[in-house]
Design an enzyme around this catalytic site. Sequence first.
Site, PDB file in Angstrom:
ATOM      1  NE  ARG A  29      12.269 -62.222 166.501  1.00  0.00           N
ATOM      2  CZ  ARG A  29      11.882 -63.091 164.744  1.00  0.00           C
ATOM      3  NH1 ARG A  29      12.780 -63.394 164.380  1.00  0.00           N
ATOM      4  NH2 ARG A  29      10.675 -63.353 165.395  1.00  0.00           N
ATOM      5  CE  LYS A  51      14.066 -59.978 157.684  1.00  0.00           C
ATOM      6  NZ  LYS A  51      12.776 -60.103 157.652  1.00  0.00           N
ATOM      7  NE  ARG A 109       4.575 -70.186 161.872  1.00  0.00           N
ATOM      8  CZ  ARG A 109       5.257 -68.861 161.730  1.00  0.00           C
ATOM      9  NH1 ARG A 109       4.400 -68.060 162.376  1.00  0.00           N
ATOM     10  NH2 ARG A 109       5.938 -69.172 162.301  1.00  0.00           N
ATOM     11  CG  ASN A 114      14.765 -59.153 163.877  1.00  0.00           C
ATOM     12  OD1 ASN A 114      13.573 -60.957 164.008  1.00  0.00           O
ATOM     13  ND2 ASN A 114      13.261 -58.886 162.911  1.00  0.00           N
ATOM     14  CD  GLU A 137       9.437 -57.057 163.818  1.00  0.00           C
ATOM     15  OE1 GLU A 137       9.148 -58.380 164.755  1.00  0.00           O
ATOM     16  OE2 GLU A 137       9.480 -57.481 163.326  1.00  0.00           O
ATOM     17  CG  HIS A 173       4.520 -61.299 165.260  1.00  0.00           C
ATOM     18  ND1 HIS A 173       3.492 -61.749 163.990  1.00  0.00           N
ATOM     19  CD2 HIS A 173       5.514 -61.998 164.691  1.00  0.00           C
ATOM     20  CE1 HIS A 173       3.760 -63.079 163.400  1.00  0.00           C
ATOM     21  NE2 HIS A 173       5.071 -62.621 163.101  1.00  0.00           N
TER      22      HIS A 173
END
Length: 397
Positions: free
Chosen positions: A89, A15, A239, A8, A382, A178
């Site tokens: 990912r 990760k 954001r 990821n 994930e 996501h």
Amino acid sequence: MSKILAINAGSSTLKWKLFTMPEEQVIAEGMVDRLGLSDSVFSVKFNGKKTKEIGDIPTQEIAVNKLMGTLTDLKIIKDFSEIDGVGHRVVAGGEFFKTSAVVTPENLVKIKELAEYAPLHNPAEARGIEAFSKILPGVPEIAVFDTSFHTTMPEENFLYSIPMEYYKKYGARKYGAHGTSHRYVSNRAAEILDVPLASQKMITLHMGSGVSVTAIKDGKSLDTSMGFTPLAGVTMSTRSGDIDASLVAYLMQKLSIDDPEDMIKILNEKSGLLGISGLSPDMRDLENSIDTRPESKLAIDIFVNRMIKYIGSYVAIMGGLDTLVFTAGMGEGDKLMRARIVNKLSFLGAKIDNERNDVMAKERIISADDSKIKVLLVPTNEELMIARDTVELGKIK
């Protein structure tokens, strides 16, 4: 038994988890933080012990080589031949990748071409894929896209009200993000409740540094809050979320900004909770100062307000709500925020159980027995979704 590496990678992190499949057991895990910056942090968790090393790791290639070397140095694996597959990912799959895909030379070129949709992520992820292919030639690599879960959205939800030629020529539409997280927690929530996901009107809340809200109906993503990029949607850590495009042009003029990228950087990195509070992008800091700083309370109130607006609109387009799911860093770790959001939904019959909610990152139902909406806390995973897709598409036994 096979061994699968799930990667990821972000713009400044990498990760990883090493799984045995089909047991879905994590043998070891770790990450590289501050990748590409000075004083990078390389950490590994194995056999209940965690080691940490600080030193410059300037590129994805060096990070991958260090990771693979560590696996053998710590005798996590005997040699590289034990790795049966690597799953990655990848943030942007555009309309080209509607599901996860085997990485072929042609698909790798496409991932690089889609970098204009995720300039901070896709190039780094492509470099990581290339680095692993050099170390593990012939080992299947699978790309798992953040956007693929949302390719089921109907046109009325993913199209912007701009000339259609912009969509047809340039791909100007909502893609979301996501998706891997939303896919995992929605399926897991249905398993916990012992109901078919296709029977549920569900809203999943991925609340980390980036925050996205997804409406899931008939087992598919119906709508999601992030847009063409992850900048759109609710207020996030740094954001801005949704903003009037005319205000962007106005601020550029007032701030004497000529390069649109400079304005986008402000909206991505200096706005959200940080911009409103003037203190921190971390909700924990705002919670700790809510009684002493009006700006911290305002930032929290605005965050809750935007979450409720999206949840409410999704309840309307689905025609109801059966299940609400919290996940990711803030969703899993902030019981006060979970309670605030659920309490605002009391008009729908949602009711939180304070004792059940008094927990961090633990899978459970947190709604009261008499709540008309089931509310769950489901820690995201994930990497497990990446590992599962790698086994399936890589045809690994």
